[in-house]
Design a protein around this motif. Structure first.
Motif, PDB file in Angstrom:
ATOM      1  N   GLN A 145      39.056  46.019  39.752  1.00  0.00           N
ATOM      2  CA  GLN A 145      39.440  47.154  40.595  1.00  0.00           C
ATOM      3  C   GLN A 145      40.175  46.684  41.837  1.00  0.00           C
ATOM      4  O   GLN A 145      41.169  47.289  42.252  1.00  0.00           O
ATOM      5  N   LEU A 146      39.690  45.614  42.436  1.00  0.00           N
ATOM      6  CA  LEU A 146      40.325  45.074  43.635  1.00  0.00           C
ATOM      7  C   LEU A 146      41.762  44.638  43.352  1.00  0.00           C
ATOM      8  O   LEU A 146      42.696  45.039  44.052  1.00  0.00           O
ATOM      9  N   VAL A 147      41.948  43.849  42.318  1.00  0.00           N
ATOM     10  CA  VAL A 147      43.288  43.335  41.997  1.00  0.00           C
ATOM     11  C   VAL A 147      44.225  44.469  41.576  1.00  0.00           C
ATOM     12  O   VAL A 147      45.365  44.540  42.044  1.00  0.00           O
ATOM     13  N   LEU A 148      43.751  45.363  40.720  1.00  0.00           N
ATOM     14  CA  LEU A 148      44.606  46.477  40.295  1.00  0.00           C
ATOM     15  C   LEU A 148      44.923  47.398  41.467  1.00  0.00           C
ATOM     16  O   LEU A 148      46.041  47.918  41.576  1.00  0.00           O
ATOM     17  N   GLY A 149      43.964  47.595  42.365  1.00  0.00           N
ATOM     18  CA  GLY A 149      44.222  48.396  43.561  1.00  0.00           C
ATOM     19  C   GLY A 149      45.260  47.741  44.466  1.00  0.00           C
ATOM     20  O   GLY A 149      46.174  48.394  44.967  1.00  0.00           O
ATOM     21  N   LEU A 150      45.135  46.434  44.657  1.00  0.00           N
ATOM     22  CA  LEU A 150      46.115  45.714  45.476  1.00  0.00           C
ATOM     23  C   LEU A 150      47.503  45.760  44.841  1.00  0.00           C
ATOM     24  O   LEU A 150      48.499  46.036  45.518  1.00  0.00           O
ATOM     25  N   PHE A 151      47.571  45.495  43.536  1.00  0.00           N
ATOM     26  CA  PHE A 151      48.858  45.490  42.852  1.00  0.00           C
ATOM     27  C   PHE A 151      49.476  46.880  42.788  1.00  0.00           C
ATOM     28  O   PHE A 151      50.697  47.019  42.832  1.00  0.00           O
ATOM     29  N   SER A 152      48.651  47.926  42.677  1.00  0.00           N
ATOM     30  CA  SER A 152      49.208  49.280  42.634  1.00  0.00           C
ATOM     31  C   SER A 152      49.739  49.700  43.999  1.00  0.00           C
ATOM     32  O   SER A 152      50.582  50.593  44.092  1.00  0.00           O
ATOM     33  N   ASP A 153      49.275  49.042  45.035  1.00  0.00           N
ATOM     34  CA  ASP A 153      49.745  49.365  46.384  1.00  0.00           C
ATOM     35  C   ASP A 153      51.082  48.686  46.705  1.00  0.00           C
ATOM     36  O   ASP A 153      51.829  49.161  47.562  1.00  0.00           O
ATOM     37  N   ILE A 154      51.407  47.620  46.016  1.00  0.00           N
ATOM     38  CA  ILE A 154      52.644  46.879  46.309  1.00  0.00           C
ATOM     39  C   ILE A 154      53.896  47.723  46.073  1.00  0.00           C
ATOM     40  O   ILE A 154      54.748  47.814  46.972  1.00  0.00           O
ATOM     41  N   PRO A 155      54.054  48.362  44.907  1.00  0.00           N
ATOM     42  CA  PRO A 155      55.285  49.145  44.711  1.00  0.00           C
ATOM     43  C   PRO A 155      55.444  50.285  45.717  1.00  0.00           C
ATOM     44  O   PRO A 155      56.552  50.522  46.198  1.00  0.00           O
ATOM     45  N   VAL A 156      54.349  50.961  46.055  1.00  0.00           N
ATOM     46  CA  VAL A 156      54.477  52.066  47.010  1.00  0.00           C
ATOM     47  C   VAL A 156      54.700  51.557  48.424  1.00  0.00           C
ATOM     48  O   VAL A 156      55.371  52.210  49.224  1.00  0.00           O
ATOM     49  N   ALA A 157      54.189  50.369  48.732  1.00  0.00           N
ATOM     50  CA  ALA A 157      54.458  49.777  50.041  1.00  0.00           C
ATOM     51  C   ALA A 157      55.943  49.449  50.174  1.00  0.00           C
ATOM     52  O   ALA A 157      56.525  49.577  51.263  1.00  0.00           O
TER      53      ALA A 157
ATOM     54  N   VAL B  56      41.000  53.049  32.918  1.00  0.00           N
ATOM     55  CA  VAL B  56      40.421  52.614  31.638  1.00  0.00           C
ATOM     56  C   VAL B  56      39.330  51.567  31.888  1.00  0.00           C
ATOM     57  O   VAL B  56      38.254  51.611  31.282  1.00  0.00           O
ATOM     58  N   VAL B  57      39.593  50.655  32.794  1.00  0.00           N
ATOM     59  CA  VAL B  57      38.599  49.641  33.167  1.00  0.00           C
ATOM     60  C   VAL B  57      37.356  50.334  33.736  1.00  0.00           C
ATOM     61  O   VAL B  57      36.222  49.963  33.411  1.00  0.00           O
ATOM     62  N   GLN B  58      37.575  51.340  34.556  1.00  0.00           N
ATOM     63  CA  GLN B  58      36.468  52.087  35.166  1.00  0.00           C
ATOM     64  C   GLN B  58      35.603  52.756  34.084  1.00  0.00           C
ATOM     65  O   GLN B  58      34.380  52.727  34.158  1.00  0.00           O
ATOM     66  N   ILE B  59      36.257  53.339  33.095  1.00  0.00           N
ATOM     67  CA  ILE B  59      35.518  53.983  31.985  1.00  0.00           C
ATOM     68  C   ILE B  59      34.663  52.946  31.265  1.00  0.00           C
ATOM     69  O   ILE B  59      33.493  53.185  30.967  1.00  0.00           O
ATOM     70  N   ARG B  60      35.233  51.800  30.994  1.00  0.00           N
ATOM     71  CA  ARG B  60      34.493  50.727  30.312  1.00  0.00           C
ATOM     72  C   ARG B  60      33.272  50.315  31.116  1.00  0.00           C
ATOM     73  O   ARG B  60      32.188  50.108  30.564  1.00  0.00           O
ATOM     74  N   HIS B  61      33.427  50.212  32.417  1.00  0.00           N
ATOM     75  CA  HIS B  61      32.307  49.816  33.265  1.00  0.00           C
ATOM     76  C   HIS B  61      31.210  50.879  33.261  1.00  0.00           C
ATOM     77  O   HIS B  61      30.015  50.552  33.188  1.00  0.00           O
ATOM     78  N   ILE B  62      31.601  52.135  33.319  1.00  0.00           N
ATOM     79  CA  ILE B  62      30.619  53.221  33.267  1.00  0.00           C
ATOM     80  C   ILE B  62      29.810  53.145  31.977  1.00  0.00           C
ATOM     81  O   ILE B  62      28.584  53.251  31.988  1.00  0.00           O
ATOM     82  N   VAL B  63      30.509  52.952  30.864  1.00  0.00           N
ATOM     83  CA  VAL B  63      29.832  52.878  29.561  1.00  0.00           C
ATOM     84  C   VAL B  63      28.852  51.702  29.544  1.00  0.00           C
ATOM     85  O   VAL B  63      27.701  51.838  29.113  1.00  0.00           O
TER      86      VAL B  63
END
Length: 157
Positions: free
Chosen positions: A101-113, A144-151
């Motif tokens: 989550q941390l890495v995907l959150g950081l990487f998803s912020d790069i294009p919008v930054a 999708v990763v979040q769903i997997r973790h919930i399961v």
């Protein structure tokens, strides 16, 4: 001191983590749908940047918290109990999913930054929507990763 630690004890339970994961997943999915529709309609990119930045920040914060479940358990006096082996497995899973989550959150912020930077630094004029799509795609992967973790949390596997 025990009264102050009680909320920490509740927050590290697999059910509580799954519930928070679900809440964040809900925000992620709503944002993905909203931003995707807005991109298709060529809406103002500034508002879309704000949405993606906010979701990314939530993902980053939650990812760090998940990573540190073991530390939180130690601080709350929950280490060394009879179910320590099972708890250590949950700690390990939370660490791995937290990093994701941390890495995907950081990487998803790069294009919008990049969109937010002044044109004299990087000229993103004309490619704002492509950059937004990159952010949407990374948040979708994180969902999708979040769903997997919930399961995993709810099934105990």
């Amino acid at each position: 001191m025990t009264v102050l630690l009680a909320p920490l004890r509740m927050l590290v339970s697999p059910f509580a983590i799954a519930a928070i994961n679900f809440l964040i997943l809900f925000l992620m999915v709503l944002s993905i749908v909203d931003v995707a529709k807005s991109i298709a309609l060529r809406a103002n990119p500034d508002e879309l940047v704000n949405i993606m930045t906010t979701v990314s920040s939530i993902m980053i914060g939650w990812g760090v918290a998940l990573e540190e479940r073991e530390v939180i358990r130690r601080v709350a006096g929950m280490k060394g109990r009879p179910d320590e082996k099972a708890q250590a497995l949950i700690d390990s899973q939370c660490h791995s999913f937290g990093v994701a989550q941390l890495v995907l959150g950081l990487f998803s912020d790069i294009p919008v930054a990049m969109i937010s930077l002044p044109d004299r630094i990087i000229n993103a004029t004309g490619i704002e929507y492509e950059l937004l799509w990159m952010s949407v795609a990374l948040i979708a992967v994180a969902a999708v990763v979040q769903i997997r973790h919930i399961v995993l949390l709810l099934t105990g596997r």
